[in-house]
Each structure stands twice: as C-alpha cells, then as structure tokens.
Design an enzyme around this catalytic site. Structure first.
Site, mmCIF file in Angstrom:
data_model
loop_
_atom_site.group_PDB
_atom_site.id
_atom_site.type_symbol
_atom_site.label_atom_id
_atom_site.label_comp_id
_atom_site.label_asym_id
_atom_site.label_seq_id
_atom_site.Cartn_x
_atom_site.Cartn_y
_atom_site.Cartn_z
ATOM 1 N N ARG A 90 32.480 17.680 -21.112
ATOM 2 C CA ARG A 90 32.584 18.275 -22.445
ATOM 3 C C ARG A 90 31.341 18.052 -23.303
ATOM 4 O O ARG A 90 31.168 18.713 -24.320
ATOM 5 C CB ARG A 90 33.820 17.753 -23.158
ATOM 6 N N GLU A 93 29.123 21.002 -24.564
ATOM 7 C CA GLU A 93 29.774 21.856 -25.557
ATOM 8 C C GLU A 93 29.291 21.545 -26.964
ATOM 9 O O GLU A 93 29.064 22.449 -27.763
ATOM 10 C CB GLU A 93 31.285 21.636 -25.451
ATOM 11 N N CYS A 119 28.019 22.204 -13.570
ATOM 12 C CA CYS A 119 29.312 22.411 -14.222
ATOM 13 C C CYS A 119 29.134 23.068 -15.598
ATOM 14 O O CYS A 119 28.747 24.217 -15.696
ATOM 15 C CB CYS A 119 30.070 21.090 -14.292
ATOM 16 N N TYR A 139 30.384 25.994 -13.825
ATOM 17 C CA TYR A 139 31.836 26.080 -13.770
ATOM 18 C C TYR A 139 32.205 27.493 -14.229
ATOM 19 O O TYR A 139 31.611 28.007 -15.185
ATOM 20 C CB TYR A 139 32.472 25.004 -14.661
#
Length: 192
Positions: A90, A93, A119, A139
């Site tokens: 994460r 992000e 990813c 991803y």
C-alpha cells in the site's frame, strides 16, 4: 559485476516480501541498498503487510514484520545511486502524493538508470509520468493507472517479469526469481 549503490523507496505497509527479499538478496550479492521513507530517518521502522493469494477476488492482507530503514530520505541525492527499487504493497498509493519522491523517480528515468518496480510499485511510475509509451507489468489492479498515463500493461504470469529498456517490473512477490534476475542483468550481472 561491480557493486552498485541502490536506492529503495518504502513506506508504511509496504509488502513484506517485496521489501525484505530484494533488500537482503541485493546485499547478499554485494550491492549497497539504502532503504528510505519520507518523514522517517535511518534506524526508524516501517510496518509491512503480507499480501497473499488465497483464491479471493483480490489478495488478502495480514500484518507483516517491522522493516528497519538504513538511510534517511530527506537529503537523499539520487545522483549518488546506480539503480532504484520500488516495492509494492500500500505504500506506493500514498508515496505518489509526495513531490520529492516523484522527483527521485524521474531522475532514474532521465538518467537511464536501472529501475525495478513490483506489484503496486508502478503506481509511483505512473504518478511520476515516466510510463508514457512504455510497457510494464504490475498487480492487475494497477493496470488502469498505467493505461491512463500512456503506458501499456504487460500481462505476464504472477511469477513472471517484464523488461522494457531500463525498467523491469513484475505483478507480485511470486515473481522474485524472474524479477531479481532481470534487474541484476540490467545492472550488468552475468546470470547463468
């Protein structure tokens, strides 16, 4: 191959395997790896998350280890590094909201230095505007980000990697052998 200086951009809830494995493996073969996080200093830790593939519509997430930083982001001179690694999880992000992080990413592309992203790591590449006309893996949920910035998603198996010039990417941690092998080749290693 000569030892390289590698910068690794991380943040809280970076994917555990995607930070730990390359950090240790690249050091094992003789490279210097500096793991940095905006707002944290050498010796601080970031929390990690383990993303697993258990048959659900997306990955599951579990608490990972604390990962200790070994350098400080503030004052980092990207020009002193030979290559860049961007793990997933994460962290990308919200790291993509940091202008200084995006400038670091842009430096490596402008200089044509090797970059490895895995990813969700390509979220940083998309935000930095370095994917236009490029093909990369990620991803699958990151595919729209890649397309919206003018890049193309390379659909490879979860254990595969894709190389486009100075950039090597992969969809997730099961690709570590292929991804790290391709990254080492970009840095001049001869792999049997």
């Amino acid at each position: 191959m000569n030892a390289k200086r590698i910068l690794m951009l991380v943040g809280d809830f970076v994917e555990d395997y995607e930070v730990m494995v390359p950090f240790q493996a690249l050091q094992m073969v003789g490279h210097t790896v500096h793991a940095v996080c905006p707002g944290k200093r050498d010796g601080d830790t970031v929390r990690t998350a383990i993303h697993d593939f258990e048959g659900d519509q997306t990955y599951s997430e579990k608490p990972g280890h604390n990962f200790k930083l070994n350098a400080t982001f503030e004052g980092v001179d990207a020009g002193q590094y030979d290559a860049l690694v961007i793990p997933g999880g994460r962290a990308p992000e919200y790291l993509r909201l940091n202008a200084a992080v995006l400038d670091v990413v842009r430096h490596f592309f402008a200089a044509g230095k090797p970059v490895a992203a895995i990813c969700h790591g390509p979220q940083l590449l998309a935000a930095a505007g370095v994917l236009k006309g490029r093909t990369c893996s990620a991803y699958p949920a990151v595919g729209p980000d890649i397309g919206l910035c003018g890049g193309t998603l390379a659909e490879v198996p979860i254990d595969g990697a894709h190389t486009d010039g100075n950039l090597v990417t992969a969809p997730a941690w099961p690709a570590h052998p292929a991804w790290l092998r391709a990254f080492l080749k970009l840095m001049g290693a001869t792999i049997g």
